[in-house]
Design an enzyme around this catalytic site. Sequence first.
Site, PDB file in Angstrom:
ATOM      1  N   ASP A   2       0.836  -1.198   0.000  1.00 55.27           N
ATOM      2  CA  ASP A   2       0.000   0.000   0.000  1.00 55.27           C
ATOM      3  C   ASP A   2       0.876   1.257   0.000  1.00 55.27           C
ATOM      4  OD1 ASP A   2      -2.805   0.999   0.406  1.00 55.27           O
ATOM      5  OD2 ASP A   2      -1.879   1.898   2.193  1.00 55.27           O
ATOM      6  N   GLU A  24       1.576  -0.630  -5.085  1.00 53.93           N
ATOM      7  CA  GLU A  24       0.337   0.136  -5.270  1.00 53.93           C
ATOM      8  C   GLU A  24       0.675   1.619  -5.208  1.00 53.93           C
ATOM      9  OE1 GLU A  24      -1.440   2.081  -2.829  1.00 53.93           O
ATOM     10  OE2 GLU A  24      -3.477   2.128  -3.602  1.00 53.93           O
TER      11      GLU A  24
END
Lengths: 666, 666
Positions: free
Chosen positions: B386, B415
């Site tokens: 993330d 990401e």
Amino acid sequence: MIPKLSTVVIENLTPLVDGGRHPLKRIVGDDLVVEADVFKDGHDLVSALLKWRKQGDVAWNETPMTPLVNDRWHAVCSLFENTTYEYTIEAWGDPFRSWQQEFRKKFEAGVTPLTSETLEGAAIVRAAAQRALLPADKRRLEEIAALIETSEPAQVDATAHWSELEALMIAWADRTFSTEYLPYPQVIVDRERAGFAAWYEFFPRSAEGFPDKGSTFRSCLGRVDDAKAMGFDVVYFPPIHPIGTTHRKGKNNSVICEPDDPGVPYAIGNRHQKCPNGGGHRDVAPELGTLKDFDWLVAQIHQRGMEVALDFALNCSPDHPWVHDHPEWFFKRPDGTMKYAENPPKKYEDVYPLDYQNPNWRELWEELTQVILFWCGHGVKIFRVDNPHTKPVAFWQYLIGKVRATHPDAIFLSEAFTRPKMMKALAKSGFTQSYTYFTWRGNKYELSEYFTELTQTAMAEYFRGNLFTNTPDILPYFLQQGGRPAFMIRAALAATLSPLYGVYSGFELCENAAVPGKEEYLDSEKYQFKGRDWNAPGNIKEFLTRLNRIRRENRALQEYANLRFFHAENDNVLFYGKMTESRDNIILVVVNLDPWNRQDAYIQVPVEAFGWMETDTYQVHDLLWDERYLWHGGRNFVALDPHAKPVHILRVRRWMSREQDFDYYF
Amino acid sequence: MIPKLSTVVIENLTPLVDGGRHPLKRIVGDDLVVEADVFKDGHDLVSALLKWRKQGDVAWNETPMTPLVNDRWHAVCSLFENTTYEYTIEAWGDPFRSWQQEFRKKFEAGVTPLTSETLEGAAIVRAAAQRALLPADKRRLEEIAALIETSEPAQVDATAHWSELEALMIAWADRTFSTEYLPYPQVIVDRERAGFAAWYEFFPRSAEGFPDKGSTFRSCLGRVDDAKAMGFDVVYFPPIHPIGTTHRKGKNNSVICEPDDPGVPYAIGNRHQKCPNGGGHRDVAPELGTLKDFDWLVAQIHQRGMEVALDFALNCSPDHPWVHDHPEWFFKRPDGTMKYAENPPKKYEDVYPLDYQNPNWRELWEELTQVILFWCGHGVKIFRVDNPHTKPVAFWQYLIGKVRATHPDAIFLSEAFTRPKMMKALAKSGFTQSYTYFTWRGNKYELSEYFTELTQTAMAEYFRGNLFTNTPDILPYFLQQGGRPAFMIRAALAATLSPLYGVYSGFELCENAAVPGKEEYLDSEKYQFKGRDWNAPGNIKEFLTRLNRIRRENRALQEYANLRFFHAENDNVLFYGKMTESRDNIILVVVNLDPWNRQDAYIQVPVEAFGWMETDTYQVHDLLWDERYLWHGGRNFVALDPHAKPVHILRVRRWMSREQDFDYYF
């Protein structure tokens, strides 16, 4: 193991040669424009510096970089010294600028309270005060920190943007967590003559042009003065060392040598002659004079503002002292005899090649380096290196690096006519200048393609083409067949396509007698004495003089990578130009490549590149023939008669047509 | 100091990422095609090897390189192991081949005598005999040396070209003076699923689709089986760790949290809950079950031939055990309190960011690495990371390097939706796969430009785009407005433009209720339980199933850099294709980018690229709708109605029209 904390990414640095594996090249006074992608994680703002220093120095010069777009940063430094520099980028996340920006965002969004943010800012400023080494700066930073601490948000935001504070925060930035681009790329900065020079090559023994006897160093001044009068500034001598007698070649490369044949200067070394240094590469041929005579000639040339270039030809005649003293440096045949040079089935019995990988290679490489240093000691700083592509590239890297360490003003010209990758590798290994394929680039497509490659690709960062119109080894077919106009055409091309060019003497006399079917001179002075009238009718000395004067007077022609080709609506007409960055010197050149027939063409002048409009009128002044024209917009007409004026060299100036201006250009 | 003798120049090696500063990426079984400029001074012939080995190994694998043109050399090796390799080129001047060539030249030119040359050749062969380690080879080389020594030139020349001798001379070549390309470039070789996979993302707590309560690990199998039935092979879970209660967010990101709101899984850590490992990144949320339950689920997924991907989100809720145990890892405000995340003027009071430069950064980096290794120990080998762009790139380089050292099969998906240079830098730092801008590339120009950059530039060497149609954070406007056809169009694009793609659950149901004016889901399950009928009418599960089956059955769609765009005479029609190198699998894709209207187009099939002629007839088989057409030459017609069949995925086969062939394709 976790390495040193790296906080910023610095990538895609330009310029670099092969990703930094080789140094760039610049000339004293040049700018170095550096760009890189610089960014870090998160929202922190980044600050970046371009740093540069002389190799070996500890302290860096620094200048702030500015962001362009898309994380690309930019800075320029100027390189003033003839030396090798290294450069890098240092960047770090900047807490002060990040705080400054965040505080403003919150303040403008009406966030309250901002007490904590205010204290944070004060702490950042106070930390800078602690780092500051100048007492005045330290005091001032402490004052501002105290002011911030006790201010309302509006005042904090205003104070944060004081330019005084910004300057102090840059000066005393916290670079603890900075990241540097590694390894440091290098840039070789050469002196001016490395980048801009006109060479004139002659054999000292031919200085006076006697058909039956050789000249000496002491009788070379006439030729030197003539070269100076034509505007040349480097006098280049083929080898001046003792010439071997064993297997000496006769006239026109004959294996039969007459008693009075002077021999080929490239068959170097004669230990049987009386020479103070053994008769090899540290001696001059006795028939030319003594080392003292040579020193005298060098001084005379220097007095005229010119320089000497010597040939560095690593060919040993069988009589070379190294053959006797260091037989282990040479190749042996199975029977133990010395191996002469070959290019099967051709044999060169008068030359023994050196073995650069022999077990004593370190000693050999060092001795060859000392030869260069010897001649540096005699005032020679320019070396034209013969056939460097037949010696290891690593050897040149060693030799040139070592010589430049004490003589950064030394200039090495690579005489390699070989495959393209090797040409480039030699330039990357340290050669200051390089011979090119110019000799064999004749038509418009070839010339524009090749010179676009030389000047507009990565090659321009490390490869400086020195364009020779002819050499003792090469009399191009174009010159053999095109007569006097061909010589003018090729001279104009050489002199304007590159700031570095040269001619081999005889060129100015349009000498073009060749060995039939070959690009070689008939009765070449490599093998014999050569009678010449240096002022023979039909010579182009006046034309060369003009070319060299135009080059000296127009800075645009003294730069290398500013060459651009433009459109001419005739395949026999080549149209190109050069201008300075400030556009204060704009030169256009139009060349009729056909030495026999008049060629006309509409040409497309890039007026937009000059900052003008298609509707503008401007003056073009032909500097060769001192003729002036008024041209309009892009499309203009030229007509070039090779028998009269095969070339235009046009200085372009804006025509000031407004009544309030007086015409100060004239 | 004179360095080691370097005899050969090896330059411009390809492929390299940033001149060798970062590793390439390949998949197990891939070829590595290496080229370089290899040459040396003089006339000696060069021999060159491509060498490669697992990092840490001592012995190299070797394969001879072959010259192409212009000093360019070429070789290919295959990389079979999931590991990191290094590779290089070793080259040397080859005395045997040089002698072989010279001898022939002299012999054919009739040079006599060749006694010395003959003895030289014998000596070269005898030296090889001395190097040979195999007694049989040693003996044979000695025999041949003796034969050469006593032969007439014609026989010597013939013997010199015996292939037996050539092979022996290669095997026992003298590499004393060889040169290697340094430093060794690296290539990361990933396992197959790193390069070809279809991801299905769902929140475990939403597995059963209850509107008022969460599911557990033990009740996830229905969702897993459904994903398997649709043909997905990676099940990706957003964070499964304990969720903080302090400042917990309510429905639709409200700062007011109702007592039964489950919290945002990205606000990780709750040391107040009973968890065996402290309630942080090494625990699962108690409401989902226990670590044992998780292990059971992982095993179930593995049994189905699928894999689990976990979210690695480095967000700490105020209740995270690290906040308590390692306050020095976090940012402080001047009053000593912990600093929450901000993007001014926005505040995220439920998350404390980590300070990756804190004085104990080594400890922090190591602990985060251990977290990954912990989950590797629980059978998880895929991590979707993330927001990696808010952590230092150097940190990822450290973490991924360390994990791959013991788990080369670990896969990391970056990401990062951020600026392009950072996207690339993360991929270079070691991320196996990367999110892309696919989400925001909609029209023909954008798609073809962007995917040409991804697959046809240097990026293809290190950046593998994993195309997500949607994510819990992003419901693109196109899906909001284009209805069911839009979902089919985007799914088909994602599944065929890259071998890596993914959907976030709900996509198959064409869920498109958004927060007005934003690309965000209304009533997002990030903040609440979400009621769903996983078989709601109008779903596109059958369409996704077909896409995934087509991908599995067609190798062309499993490759990344083989994407090519072709011409369609309609700006709403995107036409592209992929084929295997051997051309045994050719796929053409035609997509109507307009979700509302039928679009027709003439398209230009690149028949020449398939090795066919403009006059050829061939069959195209639409694998999506099982329809077949006979097409002729390049220009063919398509018509795509978004409400029926918005996409063609065509397998192209040569139509065998000769009467002597039976039609074995049917």
